[in-house]
Design an enzyme around this catalytic site. Structure first.
Site, short mmCIF file in Angstrom:
data_model
loop_
_atom_site.label_atom_id
_atom_site.label_comp_id
_atom_site.label_asym_id
_atom_site.label_seq_id
_atom_site.Cartn_x
_atom_site.Cartn_y
_atom_site.Cartn_z
N ASP A 32 0.23 -1.22 0.29
CA ASP A 32 0.12 0.09 0.13
C ASP A 32 0.84 1.59 -0.08
O ASP A 32 1.53 1.41 0.95
CB ASP A 32 -0.82 -0.08 1.26
CG ASP A 32 -1.65 0.94 1.04
OD1 ASP A 32 -1.75 1.58 0.73
OD2 ASP A 32 -1.74 1.56 2.37
N ASP A 36 -3.81 4.06 2.05
CA ASP A 36 -5.65 4.43 2.36
C ASP A 36 -6.08 2.47 3.47
O ASP A 36 -6.80 2.50 3.45
CB ASP A 36 -5.80 4.39 1.44
CG ASP A 36 -5.96 3.58 0.35
OD1 ASP A 36 -5.10 2.60 0.48
OD2 ASP A 36 -6.37 4.13 -0.52
N ASP A 40 -1.51 -1.43 -3.59
CA ASP A 40 -2.48 -0.36 -5.09
C ASP A 40 -1.13 -0.94 -6.05
O ASP A 40 0.40 -1.50 -5.86
CB ASP A 40 -2.28 1.23 -5.08
CG ASP A 40 -1.44 1.00 -3.86
OD1 ASP A 40 -0.23 1.32 -3.66
OD2 ASP A 40 -1.21 1.94 -2.95
N ASP A 213 -11.11 -15.12 -15.99
CA ASP A 213 -11.60 -15.36 -14.60
C ASP A 213 -13.03 -15.97 -14.87
O ASP A 213 -13.24 -15.70 -16.12
CB ASP A 213 -12.30 -13.73 -14.07
CG ASP A 213 -13.19 -14.97 -13.06
OD1 ASP A 213 -12.80 -14.65 -11.85
OD2 ASP A 213 -14.46 -14.07 -13.20
N GLU A 278 -8.72 -19.55 -15.50
CA GLU A 278 -9.59 -20.18 -14.29
C GLU A 278 -10.52 -21.27 -15.16
O GLU A 278 -12.07 -20.86 -14.69
CB GLU A 278 -10.12 -19.38 -12.87
CG GLU A 278 -10.76 -19.79 -12.09
CD GLU A 278 -11.63 -19.02 -11.31
OE1 GLU A 278 -12.15 -19.08 -10.65
OE2 GLU A 278 -12.06 -17.80 -12.24
C1 GLC Z 1 -13.42 -16.34 -9.70
C2 GLC Z 1 -12.35 -15.55 -8.83
C3 GLC Z 1 -13.17 -15.03 -7.57
C4 GLC Z 1 -14.31 -14.39 -7.63
C5 GLC Z 1 -16.27 -14.88 -8.80
C6 GLC Z 1 -15.93 -14.11 -9.15
O1 GLC Z 1 -13.85 -17.59 -9.45
O2 GLC Z 1 -11.07 -16.47 -9.09
O3 GLC Z 1 -12.39 -14.07 -6.81
O4 GLC Z 1 -15.35 -14.04 -6.16
O5 GLC Z 1 -14.29 -15.63 -9.98
O6 GLC Z 1 -15.58 -13.50 -10.61
#
Ligand code: GLC
Length: 545
Positions: A32, A36, A40, A213, A278
């Site tokens: 950070d 704050d 960042d 994602d 993912e």
């Molecule tokens: C993926 C991310 C997770 C998020 C989800 C919704 O699984 O790793 O952190 O909450 O997608 O976007």
């Protein structure tokens, strides 16, 4: 010829990702700079030398885009800008320029399954009303029941509760996660065009790759059919099928068309731009369909993350993952922890036992062929923080399911005697989640130069991984060795040398001999006769020339 604001590092090796070690920066909890209490981009920039010295090749940054932060930034309102919480686009440019100068690549997170409900598209869809072209960009539907008072189908949110929310005008919209994360309609050409533009926007800024994602989620089965059970009807949550079964909202065949359209875009940029999925699929075979020369480059092996602490469990998932990657010609992508899962120190038993096992697991993972992802803080041996007060927890899933991912998201301890241990600028006491007092001894400063510390173990292992010819190969498998019950032992060869990794999960100290001289060990090795005694829950690397 594509204009790049921040060109990739010179002498770029287009295949860098095949054997890279990628460090996951959970941006809000890394460093950070402005005090704050939230990490960042400037904080990351200041700490780049630490990451170079650690010996990683690339960073994956979790979302830092404009967002109401309902799901810690996985609810994006503007895909082409930085949230003021994390800095500015100028800060991003400065950070990536410095990273490249240090030889570190940058992977950013792309969140294509859903936007934030604050995204201008969703706001316009709400305003325009049922039947409007604006609503076609998302998944709006009329409800069932006499007055449409029941949701359109039985789908459940991954965060608990129904995946549908009803609007005052009577229509429902789909959100597989929080109601503030409406799912996009990926059958709409405008959605596809928009994300191709977003890819180019960040590629033009010099990013080396994307973490996709919910890569398995964008296409939903035609007609939005029921799953057939839910926590409401049978008590079983649909999300329990993740990675084990089929759901009409995940891993639909047509999702692959999207990646086949993205790959040529990535390939049109110089320097080896990549994408890691993912993705959750029913079988390792279906997961492997996401990777290959015409789709994405990598998909996390969550089976490795989920392996239990036993030699059989590890051997099984390693063999399966390696076999699949050989078939599709892509590297295996190992991971032990991330921002969604309990830290592996704690999963493996917590406390001293958990830490020993986590250190051994690090040597196991880093000796395997392919790419490895390290989640920030695992190089410090951080455990899950289990006792966060409920009122401080921020994970939106917590309110709906009682389960929270906050315990793996606590800011990193860097130095000093008092929390938050150098997370912020000198004297700053703020951090969005509190670090426990025990983390003073786990800080970067407390472990640096300390022989046997987890940080020095990671540094040594990463250095050897980079330099050792036996670990240089990115394809091919491993040769399993018979080490006896509970012993996991395999070797890799290259450049006239053999490196053997041995993990002792047998429950008793074990004599290891015949593999040559030790290069690294997660616990002290004791010489015994012509071999070495490997402690319980320890791993070591040996080299024979
Ligand atoms: C993926 C991310 C997770 C998020 C989800 C919704 O699984 O790793 O952190 O909450 O997608 O976007």
């Amino acid at each position: 010829m594509t204009e790049t604001t921040n060109p990739a590092p010179p002498a770029a090796d287009a295949d860098w990702w095949r054997s890279a070690v990628v460090y996951q920066v959970y941006v809000r909890s890394f460093a950070d700079a402005d005090g704050d209490g939230v990490g960042d981009l400037r904080g990351i920039r200041e700490r780049l030398p630490y990451l170079r010295d650690l010996g990683v090749d690339a960073l994956w940054l979790t979302p830092f885009y404009t967002s109401p932060q309902v799901d810690a930034g996985y609810d994006v309102a503007d895909y082409r800008d930085v949230d003021p919480l994390f800095g500015t686009l100028t800060d991003f440019d400065a950070m990536i320029t410095d990273a490249h100068a240090l030889g570190l690549r940058i992977i950013v997170d792309l969140v294509p399954n859903h936007t934030s409900s604050a995204h201008p598209w969703f706001q316009a869809a709400l305003a325009a009303g049922p039947g409007s072209p604006e609503r076609e960009l998302y998944l709006f539907a009329d409800g069932k029941g006499e007055h449409g008072e029941l949701p359109p189908n039985d789908w459940e949110s991954i965060f608990g509760g129904p995946a549908w929310t009803r609007l005052p005008d009577g229509q429902w919209y789909l959100h597989l996660f929080d109601p503030a994360q409406p799912d996009l309609n990926w059958r709409h050409p405008r959605v596809r065009a928009e994300f191709e533009g977003v890819l180019r926007f960040w590629l033009d800024r010099g990013v080396d790759g994307f973490r996709i994602d919910v890569a398995h989620g964008m296409i939903k089965a035609e007609g939005l059919p029921d799953v057939g059970f839910s926590s409401m009807t049978t008590g079983q949550r649909q999300s329990e099928l993740l990675g084990k079964g089929r759901l009409p909202y995940f891993d639909q065949d047509e999702v692959h068309e999207i990646y086949r359209a993205w790959r040529p875009i990535l390939d049109s940029y110089p320097g080896g731009r990549m994408a890691v999925a993912e993705a959750w699929a029913e079988t390792p075979q279906r997961l492997a369909r996401y990777i290959g020369p015409d789709e994405l480059h990598q998909a996390f092996s969550f089976d490795f993350l989920d392996a239990t602490w036993s030699a059989d469990s590890f051997r099984k998932v390693i063999d399966t993952a390696l076999a699949e990657s050989t078939i599709v010609g892509a590297p295996t992508t190992w991971v032990l922890s991330n921002h969604d899962r309990q830290r592996h120190v704690t999963r493996y038993g917590d406390g001293e036992i958990g830490l020993r096992r986590a250190r051994a697991a690090a040597l196991l993972m880093l000796a395997l062929p392919g790419c490895a992802y390290v989640y920030q803080g695992e190089e410090l041996g951080l455990p899950e923080v289990l006792d966060l007060p409920d009122e401080l927890r921020q994970d939106p899933a917590f309110l709906r399911t009682g389960e929270s991912r906050d315990g793996c998201r606590v800011p990193i301890p860097w130095s000093g005697e008092l929390a938050p241990y150098g997370f912020g600028p000198e004297g700053s006491e703020l951090s969005w989640l509190p670090a426990p007092a025990t983390w003073r001894a786990l800080s970067v400063a407390a472990q640096t130069g300390v022989a046997g510390s987890t940080l020095e173990l990671y540094r040594a292992a990463l250095r050897i991984r980079h330099e050792h010819p036996a670990l240089a190969g990115t394809t091919g498998g491993v040769t399993w060795l018979e080490g006896g019950p509970g012993m996991l032992a395999f070797s890799r060869t290259g450049g006239g040398t053999t490196l053997t990794c041995v993990v002792n999960i047998s429950g008793a100290p074990a004599l290891v001999e015949g593999y040559g001289r030790p290069l690294a060990a997660s616990e002290d090795l004791t010489e015994q006769g012509s071999g070495h005694l490997l402690a319980v829950d320890a791993a070591a690397w040996f080299e024979r020339r």
